[in-house]
Motif scaffolding. Structure first.
Motif, PDB file in Angstrom:
ATOM      1  N   ASP A  40      18.796  -5.464  11.363  1.00 44.28           N
ATOM      2  CA  ASP A  40      17.744  -5.528  12.373  1.00 44.28           C
ATOM      3  C   ASP A  40      17.516  -6.984  12.778  1.00 44.28           C
ATOM      4  N   PRO A  41      17.721  -7.315  14.064  1.00 45.31           N
ATOM      5  CA  PRO A  41      17.508  -8.710  14.498  1.00 45.31           C
ATOM      6  C   PRO A  41      16.071  -9.191  14.286  1.00 45.31           C
ATOM      7  N   LYS A  42      15.098  -8.268  14.308  1.00 47.18           N
ATOM      8  CA  LYS A  42      13.707  -8.665  14.109  1.00 47.18           C
ATOM      9  C   LYS A  42      13.447  -9.141  12.679  1.00 47.18           C
ATOM     10  N   MET A  43      14.320  -8.740  11.756  1.00 53.70           N
ATOM     11  CA  MET A  43      14.155  -9.122  10.359  1.00 53.70           C
ATOM     12  C   MET A  43      15.009 -10.330   9.981  1.00 53.70           C
ATOM     13  N   ALA A  44      15.642 -10.946  10.959  1.00 54.09           N
ATOM     14  CA  ALA A  44      16.574 -12.039  10.673  1.00 54.09           C
ATOM     15  C   ALA A  44      15.903 -13.202   9.949  1.00 54.09           C
ATOM     16  N   LEU A  45      14.660 -13.486  10.272  1.00 53.25           N
ATOM     17  CA  LEU A  45      13.955 -14.616   9.664  1.00 53.25           C
ATOM     18  C   LEU A  45      13.041 -14.206   8.521  1.00 53.25           C
ATOM     19  N   VAL A  46      13.061 -12.945   8.152  1.00 61.56           N
ATOM     20  CA  VAL A  46      12.198 -12.463   7.082  1.00 61.56           C
ATOM     21  C   VAL A  46      12.946 -12.553   5.755  1.00 61.56           C
ATOM     22  N   ASP A  47      12.480 -13.400   4.859  1.00 67.40           N
ATOM     23  CA  ASP A  47      13.090 -13.517   3.540  1.00 67.40           C
ATOM     24  C   ASP A  47      12.097 -13.247   2.406  1.00 67.40           C
ATOM     25  N   THR A  48      10.823 -12.963   2.775  1.00 71.62           N
ATOM     26  CA  THR A  48       9.799 -12.654   1.778  1.00 71.62           C
ATOM     27  C   THR A  48       9.001 -11.446   2.242  1.00 71.62           C
ATOM     28  N   ILE A  49       8.832 -10.493   1.351  1.00 75.65           N
ATOM     29  CA  ILE A  49       8.044  -9.291   1.620  1.00 75.65           C
ATOM     30  C   ILE A  49       6.982  -9.176   0.530  1.00 75.65           C
ATOM     31  N   THR A  50       5.755  -8.860   0.920  1.00 76.94           N
ATOM     32  CA  THR A  50       4.655  -8.725  -0.033  1.00 76.94           C
ATOM     33  C   THR A  50       4.216  -7.269  -0.103  1.00 76.94           C
ATOM     34  N   LEU A  51       4.223  -6.731  -1.312  1.00 78.83           N
ATOM     35  CA  LEU A  51       3.720  -5.382  -1.565  1.00 78.83           C
ATOM     36  C   LEU A  51       2.321  -5.511  -2.162  1.00 78.83           C
ATOM     37  N   SER A  52       1.341  -4.928  -1.484  1.00 81.61           N
ATOM     38  CA  SER A  52      -0.054  -5.088  -1.884  1.00 81.61           C
ATOM     39  C   SER A  52      -0.686  -3.727  -2.142  1.00 81.61           C
ATOM     40  N   TYR A  53      -1.399  -3.616  -3.268  1.00 80.54           N
ATOM     41  CA  TYR A  53      -2.134  -2.408  -3.611  1.00 80.54           C
ATOM     42  C   TYR A  53      -3.630  -2.720  -3.664  1.00 80.54           C
ATOM     43  N   THR A  54      -4.430  -1.748  -3.255  1.00 84.24           N
ATOM     44  CA  THR A  54      -5.890  -1.850  -3.356  1.00 84.24           C
ATOM     45  C   THR A  54      -6.418  -0.586  -4.014  1.00 84.24           C
ATOM     46  N   PHE A  55      -7.178  -0.769  -5.101  1.00 80.04           N
ATOM     47  CA  PHE A  55      -7.728   0.381  -5.823  1.00 80.04           C
ATOM     48  C   PHE A  55      -9.173   0.630  -5.405  1.00 80.04           C
ATOM     49  N   PHE A  56      -9.510   1.915  -5.239  1.00 81.59           N
ATOM     50  CA  PHE A  56     -10.854   2.375  -4.939  1.00 81.59           C
ATOM     51  C   PHE A  56     -11.292   3.345  -6.037  1.00 81.59           C
ATOM     52  N   GLU A  57     -12.589   3.426  -6.253  1.00 80.75           N
ATOM     53  CA  GLU A  57     -13.100   4.451  -7.160  1.00 80.75           C
ATOM     54  C   GLU A  57     -13.127   5.789  -6.427  1.00 80.75           C
ATOM     55  N   ALA A  58     -12.623   6.827  -7.076  1.00 85.10           N
ATOM     56  CA  ALA A  58     -12.506   8.140  -6.438  1.00 85.10           C
ATOM     57  C   ALA A  58     -13.268   9.167  -7.246  1.00 85.10           C
ATOM     58  N   LYS A  59     -13.643  10.248  -6.561  1.00 92.11           N
ATOM     59  CA  LYS A  59     -14.293  11.359  -7.245  1.00 92.11           C
ATOM     60  C   LYS A  59     -13.251  12.148  -8.008  1.00 92.11           C
ATOM     61  N   GLU A  60     -13.588  12.547  -9.213  1.00 96.07           N
ATOM     62  CA  GLU A  60     -12.648  13.284 -10.037  1.00 96.07           C
ATOM     63  C   GLU A  60     -12.375  14.648  -9.415  1.00 96.07           C
ATOM     64  N   GLY A  61     -11.104  15.008  -9.341  1.00 96.47           N
ATOM     65  CA  GLY A  61     -10.710  16.278  -8.750  1.00 96.47           C
ATOM     66  C   GLY A  61     -10.350  16.177  -7.287  1.00 96.47           C
ATOM     67  N   GLN A  62     -10.527  15.008  -6.687  1.00 97.30           N
ATOM     68  CA  GLN A  62     -10.206  14.845  -5.276  1.00 97.30           C
ATOM     69  C   GLN A  62      -8.695  14.840  -5.096  1.00 97.30           C
ATOM     70  N   THR A  63      -8.202  15.596  -4.117  1.00100.61           N
ATOM     71  CA  THR A  63      -6.772  15.650  -3.839  1.00100.61           C
ATOM     72  C   THR A  63      -6.507  15.117  -2.457  1.00100.61           C
ATOM     73  N   LEU A  64      -5.426  14.388  -2.333  1.00100.35           N
ATOM     74  CA  LEU A  64      -5.041  13.805  -1.053  1.00100.35           C
ATOM     75  C   LEU A  64      -3.619  14.249  -0.732  1.00100.35           C
ATOM     76  N   PRO A  65      -3.450  15.405  -0.107  1.00 93.87           N
ATOM     77  CA  PRO A  65      -2.100  15.918   0.123  1.00 93.87           C
ATOM     78  C   PRO A  65      -1.362  15.090   1.155  1.00 93.87           C
ATOM     79  N   LEU A  66      -0.090  14.957   0.955  1.00 89.49           N
ATOM     80  CA  LEU A  66       0.774  14.254   1.902  1.00 89.49           C
ATOM     81  C   LEU A  66       2.019  15.082   2.146  1.00 89.49           C
ATOM     82  N   PRO A  67       2.240  15.567   3.372  1.00 84.01           N
ATOM     83  CA  PRO A  67       3.435  16.357   3.640  1.00 84.01           C
ATOM     84  C   PRO A  67       4.711  15.569   3.367  1.00 84.01           C
ATOM     85  N   GLY A  68       5.599  16.158   2.585  1.00 85.17           N
ATOM     86  CA  GLY A  68       6.884  15.539   2.328  1.00 85.17           C
ATOM     87  C   GLY A  68       6.858  14.494   1.243  1.00 85.17           C
TER      88      GLY A  68
END
Length: 244
Positions: free
Chosen positions: A214-242
């Motif tokens: 991908d020409p748009k990624m030609a100058l990209v040599d660093t990628i940052t993976l970031s996670y953020t945790f939230f407090e959730a209610k017990e039993g809560q489900t978050l379905p994701l197709p696939g």
């Protein structure tokens, strides 16, 4: 003799009686003093200002009602942010979100692009209400497109009560999200920690080999993976197709 002296005086008094009566008439014609007019205008102005105050009070109440409704709406959106974020970004790979699924055949047959080395850095955040401690176990990993990698995050519940958390993630730069594929991770799934419990959470991922084309990624040599945790209610489900 005395009568003769009083006659001219009486005549004079009679002659002067005309002007005196006219002055009396003018005096008897009562006119409203100017101060009374000023006072009346002041009363009317006071009544007008009171009406304006009532109108302003009604307007302020309306504005406060709108503000309160907006606040309630924002609170509702904050609770719905995680599932909405998951359903939209995870499925589309937009907004810096890694692709949700992966093709096992592609993972087995993909060829690493050895000449393109990429540094993946890791970031950990917590919502203000989340009482966990949360951090990445490694600051960065070097890999190439078409190569799998394994990273770990560590979470601890330092409180004396059980807490259930749920996390979202994103990839920076955003354009690289469509090439960042996670085979296994802890995102969008409830993580329950008992008091003083500490766990390591793995992230198994790879960068699609098409990243190097991908020409748009030609100058990209660093990628940052970031996670953020939230407090959730017990039993809560978050379905994701696939999503697996």
């Amino acid at each position: 003799m005395l009568l003769r002296l009083l006659r001219p005086l009486t005549a004079a008094l009679r002659c002067d009686s005309g002007p005196l009566s006219s002055h009396a008439k003018q005096f008897l014609q009562r006119r409203r003093p100017p101060l009374l007019d000023t006072w009346t205008r002041g009363v009317r102005g006071h009544r007008g200002s009171r009406g304006q105050e009532e109108e302003w009070t009604a307007r302020n109440r309306t504005v406060l009602t709108y503000i309160a409704a907006a606040g309630v709406g924002m609170v509702g959106l904050s609770y719905a942010a995680v599932p909405l974020y998951r359903l939209y970004c995870q499925a589309s790979g937009l907004g810096g979100t890694a692709q949700a699924g992966h093709d096992p055949d592609l993972v087995e047959s993909m060829m690493p692009v050895r000449e393109r080395v990429i540094k993946v850095t890791f970031n950990a955040d917590r919502h203000a209400s989340m009482q966990w401690s949360f951090r990445p176990q490694q600051p960065e990993i070097l890999l190439v497109p078409g190569e799998t990698a394994l990273a770990f995050y560590r979470a601890k519940n330092p409180t004396n009560k059980p807490i259930t958390g749920i996390s979202t993630y994103n990839v920076v730069p955003f354009e690289a999200g469509q090439y960042f594929n996670k085979i296994q991770c802890f995102c969008f799934e409830e993580q329950h920690l008992n008091p003083q419990e500490e766990v390591d959470m793995p992230v198994f991922f790879y960068i699609d080999p098409e990243f190097a084309e991908d020409p748009k990624m030609a100058l990209v040599d660093t990628i940052t993976l970031s996670y953020t945790f939230f407090e959730a209610k017990e039993g809560q489900t978050l379905p994701l197709p696939g999503y697996r």
